[in-house]
Design a protein around this motif. Structure first.
Motif, PDB file in Angstrom:
ATOM      1  N   PRO A   1     -39.414 -71.406 -66.139  1.00  0.00           N
ATOM      2  CA  PRO A   1     -38.749 -71.654 -64.860  1.00  0.00           C
ATOM      3  C   PRO A   1     -37.871 -72.895 -64.917  1.00  0.00           C
ATOM      4  CG  PRO A   1     -40.978 -72.493 -64.775  1.00  0.00           C
ATOM      5  CD  PRO A   1     -40.822 -71.842 -66.130  1.00  0.00           C
ATOM      6  N   VAL A   2     -36.882 -72.952 -64.023  1.00  0.00           N
ATOM      7  CA  VAL A   2     -36.037 -74.132 -63.903  1.00  0.00           C
ATOM      8  C   VAL A   2     -36.795 -75.168 -63.061  1.00  0.00           C
ATOM      9  CG1 VAL A   2     -33.884 -75.069 -62.993  1.00  0.00           C
ATOM     10  CG2 VAL A   2     -33.911 -72.777 -64.041  1.00  0.00           C
ATOM     11  N   PRO A   3     -37.094 -76.344 -63.600  1.00  0.00           N
ATOM     12  CA  PRO A   3     -37.824 -77.358 -62.836  1.00  0.00           C
ATOM     13  C   PRO A   3     -36.952 -78.010 -61.759  1.00  0.00           C
ATOM     14  CG  PRO A   3     -37.216 -78.234 -64.973  1.00  0.00           C
ATOM     15  CD  PRO A   3     -36.819 -76.781 -64.981  1.00  0.00           C
TER      16      PRO A   3
ATOM     17  N   VAL B   1     -27.739 -73.855 -61.854  1.00  0.00           N
ATOM     18  CA  VAL B   1     -29.070 -73.248 -61.781  1.00  0.00           C
ATOM     19  C   VAL B   1     -29.800 -73.729 -60.537  1.00  0.00           C
ATOM     20  CG1 VAL B   1     -29.227 -72.999 -64.281  1.00  0.00           C
ATOM     21  CG2 VAL B   1     -30.092 -75.078 -63.197  1.00  0.00           C
ATOM     22  N   THR B   2     -30.761 -72.951 -60.102  1.00  0.00           N
ATOM     23  CA  THR B   2     -31.554 -73.270 -58.920  1.00  0.00           C
ATOM     24  C   THR B   2     -33.011 -73.435 -59.329  1.00  0.00           C
ATOM     25  OG1 THR B   2     -30.070 -71.935 -57.555  1.00  0.00           O
ATOM     26  CG2 THR B   2     -32.211 -72.490 -56.605  1.00  0.00           C
ATOM     27  N   ALA B   3     -33.654 -74.482 -58.841  1.00  0.00           N
ATOM     28  CA  ALA B   3     -35.062 -74.717 -59.151  1.00  0.00           C
ATOM     29  C   ALA B   3     -35.889 -73.490 -58.798  1.00  0.00           C
ATOM     30  CB  ALA B   3     -35.566 -75.937 -58.385  1.00  0.00           C
ATOM     31  N   GLY B   4     -36.778 -73.100 -59.703  1.00  0.00           N
ATOM     32  CA  GLY B   4     -37.623 -71.944 -59.481  1.00  0.00           C
ATOM     33  C   GLY B   4     -37.090 -70.667 -60.095  1.00  0.00           C
TER      34      GLY B   4
ATOM     35  N   ASP C   1     -27.378 -64.465 -74.722  1.00  0.00           N
ATOM     36  CA  ASP C   1     -28.767 -64.726 -75.090  1.00  0.00           C
ATOM     37  C   ASP C   1     -29.517 -65.558 -74.060  1.00  0.00           C
ATOM     38  OD1 ASP C   1     -28.838 -63.246 -77.420  1.00  0.00           O
ATOM     39  OD2 ASP C   1     -28.100 -64.890 -78.666  1.00  0.00           O
ATOM     40  N   VAL C   2     -28.898 -65.778 -72.895  1.00  0.00           N
ATOM     41  CA  VAL C   2     -29.542 -66.503 -71.805  1.00  0.00           C
ATOM     42  C   VAL C   2     -29.410 -65.676 -70.529  1.00  0.00           C
ATOM     43  CG1 VAL C   2     -29.589 -68.592 -70.396  1.00  0.00           C
ATOM     44  CG2 VAL C   2     -29.048 -68.747 -72.835  1.00  0.00           C
ATOM     45  N   LEU C   3     -30.533 -65.362 -69.888  1.00  0.00           N
ATOM     46  CA  LEU C   3     -30.548 -64.629 -68.627  1.00  0.00           C
ATOM     47  C   LEU C   3     -31.142 -65.503 -67.534  1.00  0.00           C
ATOM     48  CD1 LEU C   3     -31.852 -61.117 -69.773  1.00  0.00           C
ATOM     49  CD2 LEU C   3     -29.479 -61.928 -69.645  1.00  0.00           C
ATOM     50  N   VAL C   4     -30.570 -65.424 -66.340  1.00  0.00           N
ATOM     51  CA  VAL C   4     -31.095 -66.131 -65.177  1.00  0.00           C
ATOM     52  C   VAL C   4     -31.604 -65.083 -64.199  1.00  0.00           C
ATOM     53  CG1 VAL C   4     -30.605 -67.752 -63.317  1.00  0.00           C
ATOM     54  CG2 VAL C   4     -29.388 -67.963 -65.505  1.00  0.00           C
ATOM     55  N   ASP C   5     -32.925 -65.067 -63.984  1.00  0.00           N
ATOM     56  CA  ASP C   5     -33.543 -64.030 -63.143  1.00  0.00           C
ATOM     57  C   ASP C   5     -33.107 -62.634 -63.578  1.00  0.00           C
ATOM     58  OD1 ASP C   5     -34.943 -65.879 -61.616  1.00  0.00           O
ATOM     59  OD2 ASP C   5     -33.313 -66.111 -60.169  1.00  0.00           O
ATOM     60  N   GLY C   6     -33.045 -62.459 -64.907  1.00  0.00           N
ATOM     61  CA  GLY C   6     -32.767 -61.152 -65.479  1.00  0.00           C
ATOM     62  C   GLY C   6     -31.304 -60.801 -65.637  1.00  0.00           C
ATOM     63  N   ALA C   7     -30.395 -61.685 -65.231  1.00  0.00           N
ATOM     64  CA  ALA C   7     -28.965 -61.374 -65.312  1.00  0.00           C
ATOM     65  C   ALA C   7     -28.216 -62.445 -66.101  1.00  0.00           C
ATOM     66  CB  ALA C   7     -28.369 -61.248 -63.904  1.00  0.00           C
TER      67      ALA C   7
ATOM     68  N   GLY D   1     -36.163 -81.020 -61.289  1.00  0.00           N
ATOM     69  CA  GLY D   1     -35.267 -82.051 -61.795  1.00  0.00           C
ATOM     70  C   GLY D   1     -33.946 -81.536 -62.319  1.00  0.00           C
ATOM     71  N   LEU D   2     -33.857 -80.221 -62.586  1.00  0.00           N
ATOM     72  CA  LEU D   2     -32.610 -79.649 -63.114  1.00  0.00           C
ATOM     73  C   LEU D   2     -31.872 -78.828 -62.060  1.00  0.00           C
ATOM     74  CD1 LEU D   2     -33.628 -78.527 -66.730  1.00  0.00           C
ATOM     75  CD2 LEU D   2     -32.835 -80.747 -65.909  1.00  0.00           C
ATOM     76  N   ASP D   3     -32.359 -78.841 -60.836  1.00  0.00           N
ATOM     77  CA  ASP D   3     -31.715 -78.074 -59.764  1.00  0.00           C
ATOM     78  C   ASP D   3     -30.251 -78.506 -59.602  1.00  0.00           C
ATOM     79  OD1 ASP D   3     -31.990 -76.222 -57.421  1.00  0.00           O
ATOM     80  OD2 ASP D   3     -31.359 -78.019 -56.340  1.00  0.00           O
ATOM     81  N   GLY D   4     -29.350 -77.524 -59.611  1.00  0.00           N
ATOM     82  CA  GLY D   4     -27.933 -77.807 -59.442  1.00  0.00           C
ATOM     83  C   GLY D   4     -27.187 -78.135 -60.723  1.00  0.00           C
TER      84      GLY D   4
END
Length: 319
Positions: A20-22, A67-70, A53-59, A24-27
């Protein structure tokens, strides 16, 4: 496990990480977040995002997306690269100053790396010594066996390599305990005030520029002593003594003082002055190396003269 890319190409993939995105890295930008989370360089992280090779919530998302925390990241890490190997090859300009059963001390020319490393295809000290018939200690990683300290590719001067296992162990310990005297000469822009001093500032990787280092609170302790030997209208010749041996330490510390090594464009040197002096690299030379001989325990000291390009630049400054 495989990862599919454009044009129907399939390549072997490395480890898949899901995390998950913590908070501290939100935004933060996606490529920067991946870099921070997984300890990758910004360039490597960006390449992974662009390759899918990088997916965010499957996309898949662009590397500049925030990025958004969580949110959940799925990252396919690159397959481990094969370790670089030592290739015995004659290295023009590499001169052996001293050699016995325990150590070999060389005068390293510009454009030569200490040992093989990923992405480096040029000559190396270890490869040059192999071509000269020197057997190096087998301690240490395979590609840098016998190497107890390093000089930058663009830095010339005296460098010691261990030939026996005992010498490797004792010299590594001596460097760690700061029992080795390392003196460099550097020509820097301007005049330092005070003329003699110490820089005590931690050094870490630059947060946004790959292959650069910077004074950072998160860095390792780094101590550099300097003394002005000679002053010119636009520059100064310094004697520099290192207590620690961080990557690019002298270059980073002097740049932080706003007196970068002449010719060191990576750390803010004036390109016009470098051109006038005929320099295509930093004016920095490993002048002396002194330590207790690992075989006899007796003190030894080795000195390297300035190479032609640095000597030429110094003559112009003195004229």
């Amino acid at each position: 496990m495989t990862s599919t890319h454009d044009a129907g190409q399939v390549r072997p993939a490395g480890e898949r990480r899901t995390l998950p995105v913590p908070e501290g890295l939100d935004g933060m930008r996606l490529d920067q977040a991946v870099s921070r989370l997984l300890g990758l360089s910004r360039t490597t992280a960006a390449a992974l995002v662009e390759a899918g090779d990088v997916l965010v919530d499957g996309a898949a998302r662009p590397k500049s997306d925030r990025v958004t925390a969580g949110s959940w990241l799925e990252v396919v890490l690159p397959a481990p690269a094969a370790p670089p190997t030592v290739i015995a090859e004659t290295v023009p300009g590499l001169r052996v100053i001293y050699a016995d059963d325990d150590i070999v001390v060389v005068d390293k020319p510009v454009g030569v790396a200490a040992h093989p490393s990923p992405g480096w295809t040029g000559p190396t000290v270890i490869g040059g010594l192999a071509a000269l018939g020197h057997t190096i200690a087998t301690s240490g990683a395979a590609e840098r066996q016998g190497v107890v300290h390093r000089l930058d590719v663009g830095t010339t001067g005296v460098m010691a390599v261990a030939k026996s296992e005992r010498a490797y162990s004792l010299l590594k310990r001596a460097f760690k305990l700061r029992e080795v005297e390392k003196r460099y000469h550097a020509v820097v822009q301007g005049h330092l005030d005070p003329l003699r001093g110490t820089v005590d500032a931690p050094i870490d990787r630059h947060p946004t520029h790959d292959y650069r280092w910077a004074v950072m609170a998160s860095g390792k302790p780094s101590i550099t002593h300097y003394d002005t030997l000679e002053a010119f209208p636009a520059a100064s010749l310094l004697d520099v003594r290192l207590e620690t041996g961080r990557t690019h330490q002298i270059r980073v510390h002097l740049s932080t003082l706003r007196h970068p090594c002449v010719g060191d464009l990576t750390y803010g040197a004036d390109p016009t002055l470098a051109t006038r002096l005929g320099l295509s690299r930093q004016w920095l030379h490993a002048r002396e190396l002194a330590f207790a001989h690992p075989g006899t325990g007796e003190p030894v000291r080795f000195v390297s003269d300035y190479p032609d390009d640095l000597a030429h630049a110094l003559r112009i400054l003195r004229d």
